[in-house]
Scaffold this active site. Structure first.
Site, PDB file in Angstrom:
ATOM      1  N   THR A  74      -7.560  -2.522  -2.874  1.00  0.00           N
ATOM      2  CA  THR A  74      -6.820  -3.377  -1.940  1.00  0.00           C
ATOM      3  C   THR A  74      -7.809  -3.998  -0.949  1.00  0.00           C
ATOM      4  OG1 THR A  74      -6.498  -1.544  -0.438  1.00  0.00           O
ATOM      5  CG2 THR A  74      -4.737  -1.963  -1.988  1.00  0.00           C
ATOM      6  N   TRP A 123      11.803 -10.590  18.647  1.00  0.00           N
ATOM      7  CA  TRP A 123      10.754 -10.740  17.639  1.00  0.00           C
ATOM      8  C   TRP A 123      10.537 -12.216  17.328  1.00  0.00           C
ATOM      9  CZ3 TRP A 123       8.023  -6.579  16.847  1.00  0.00           C
ATOM     10  CH2 TRP A 123       8.614  -5.313  16.945  1.00  0.00           C
TER      11      TRP A 123
END
Ligand code: AMP
Length: 542
Positions: A186, A444
């Site tokens: 990754t 948010w």
């Protein structure tokens, strides 16, 4: 009572056997590092993959030993995909865009014993070979007469000479389908990189589901251009699903610029192309500048990061190409969702359809999803509630290679690190990576939404939104912008452009013009690096 059906292991070798037998004349076209266009068939790939398998036997490589590649998308890399995994070894695709120190660390961690590399990457191999303590054999993917004499790399072999002396007589072995087939590290945004270790079974099921009509819809009538690198999650499984369906494969090699990609699409009559938004951005700019049109391209799958609406509109409305927005991760082989419409969407207005197309899409068969709040409680699929996205399925990791970091699973589910909504029709939409979400005054703000608006401005080439500490609001968004060559836009003009397009509190507080947004090895924006670059920045009212 057990069923009375034959039991065969799902093995990657069966893909190339099938392609050879049923689509032997199917073409594999590659732009080579040498600069020319190379043409071969699935029959050739099958034969040479068997030569690779014999060559590995000759080196006495054991079952599950790792064979690494540092290579562009091309026919030789494809032969290694089948020859290495098909013979029971593990194909480890190294990412050449990483720092050489990191590549050496990864090769040692994976305990690679062979490294096959394109000549482009000779300088990297020269720099790291003495530090790669487990690699015993170095193979340059070239003809024998192109091998430079004094590289300093001990025993360097030419791939063509290495496999050229091998027979193509080889019986693919049968073994447990759960055996490891390939691995990919990754991007490792925090800590050391970790590896996803794919199995034959997971790869085969992923390729099957990925080829379905409501996923990538692959067929023998397609000519497929994976622009997404074969060193990034197996080019989203396309080499496997192409062999499974007999689709023609077109490989761009090292030429990833807009002009070269466009020319390849045209000259090879590509019908389906796959890549990250940054690649398409370059190609669309090239097409726009030259007023060019596609003659064969029908659809493109765009993923790896959020696809800006302006890109969907350009492909769809200007060039008549269907965009399949897709989402996935290295840990998911990578396909998780693909955005294809349902019947109910077809009568919708273009604006309503766009709202659907912008979502990352529906889970493909085999991928189960859920969103949860901070306490782990499952949230409704209403398109509004957002929370941490978790997944499970047969091609999603259960743990990282060597058990690194302990079990990543929570009650059997893999936490993706993405924050998302899921609507009643099952369409998932990513609002952010959990660490990129901006919290302003308790609300948010999705950095993706803020970026998408900036990207729709004609003068903006790339935009990245990050949160900055604010004494009153906790955090406020700012947008870092790279303008298109020859184009200008002022801070105030761009901020005005947001008006009416989003809630007031979601309009960024400031615009910072930068020469480039830092990109990681897989073309994703590296917001941590951007934050570092802007560490001395102060908000106008902070
Ligand atoms: P990687 O493992 O490097 O492929 O990165 C996976 C991550 O990329 C995901 O967890 C997402 O954060 C991001 N990603 C992939 N596809 C998309 C997409 N279509 N929209 C938004 N983010 C995406």
């Amino acid at each position: 009572m057990l069923g009375l059906m034959q039991s065969h292991q799902l093995l990657i070798s069966s893909l190339i056997e099938f392609a050879e037998r049923h689509h032997g004349e199917g073409e594999v076209v590659s732009r080579r590092v040498e600069g020319d266009i190379h043409r071969c068939t699935y029959k050739d790939v099958g034969q040479r993959a068997r030569q690779v398998a014999n060559a590995l036997d000759d080196l006495k490589l054991g079952f599950s030993e790792r064979v690494a590649t540092l290579a562009w998308n091309g026919y030789r890399h494809l032969e290694l995909y089948f020859g290495v995994s098909g013979s029971g070894r593990v194909l480890h695709t190294l990412n050449p865009r990483l720092h050489p120190d990191q590549i050496a660390w990864i090769a040692n961690h994976a305990e690679d014993t062979v490294l096959c590399f394109d000549m482009t990457f000779l300088p990297i191999v020269k720099a790291i070979h003495s530090r790669c303590t487990t690699i015993k054999h170095f193979v340059a993917l070239v003809d024998a007469d192109k091998l430079p004499a004094d590289t300093g790399i001990p025993g360097l072999l030419s791939y063509e000479a290495w496999i050229g002396k091998q027979s193509s007589n080889y019986q693919w072995p049968s073994f447990d389908e759960n055996s490891a087939s390939s691995m990919c590290y990754t991007s490792g945004t925090t800590g050391n990189p970790k590896a996803a270790l794919y199995s034959h079974r997971s790869t085969m099921l992923h390729a099957l589901s990925g080829a379905l009509p409501d996923a990538l819809s692959m067929s023998a009538r397609d000519a497929v251009l994976p622009v997404v690198p074969m060193f990034h999650v197996n080019a989203w499984g396309l080499p496997y699903s192409a062999a499974m369906t007999g689709a023609k494969l077109v490989f761009p090699g090292p030429a990833m610029d807009g002009k070269s990609i466009f020319e390849l699409i045209e000259s090879e009559r590509v019908t389906f192309a796959a890549g990250v938004p940054t690649v398409w951005q370059m190609m669309l700019a090239h097409m726009q500048a030259g007023d060019l049109r596609f003659s064969t391209l029908k659809r493109t799958v765009i993923g790896g990061s959020a696809c800006p609406p302006a890109m969907i509109t350009a492909f769809n409305d200007v060039y008549g190409v269907e965009v399949l927005h897709a989402w996935g991760m290295t840990e998911m082989s990578p396909l998780g969702t693909v955005c294809t419409l349902k019947n109910k969407h077809l009568p919708m207005t273009p604006e309503e359809k766009m709202k659907v197309r912008l979502k990352q899409g529906r889970g493909i068969f085999g991928v189960d999803m859920k969103i949860v709040d901070d306490e782990g409680h499952e949230l409704p699929w209403d398109g509004k509630a957002y929370g941490d996205l978790l997944v499970k399925g047969p091609w999603i990791i259960s743990e990282y290679f060597k058990g690194e970091g302990g079990s990543p699973l929570v009650d059997g589910w893999f936490p993706t690190g993405d924050v998302a909504t899921i609507d009643a029709d099952g369409y998932m939409q990513i609002t952010d990576r959990s660490k990129d979400v901006i919290k302003s005054g308790g609300e948010w703000i999705s950095s993706i939404d803020v970026e998408n608006i900036a990207m729709a401005h004609p003068a903006v080439a790339m935009a990245a939104c990050i949160g900055m500490k604010h004494p009153k609001w906790d955090e406020r968004p700012i947008i870092a912008v790279v303008t298109k060559p020859g184009c200008e836009v002022s801070r105030d003009e761009l901020l005005k452009f947001y008006e009416g397009k989003t809630a007031k509190f979601q309009i960024p507080d400031d615009v910072v013009f930068v020469d480039a947004i830092p990109l990681g090895g897989t073309g994703k924006m590296q917001k941590s690096k951007l934050r570092e670059l802007l560490k001395d920045y102060k908000l106008p009212d902070a």
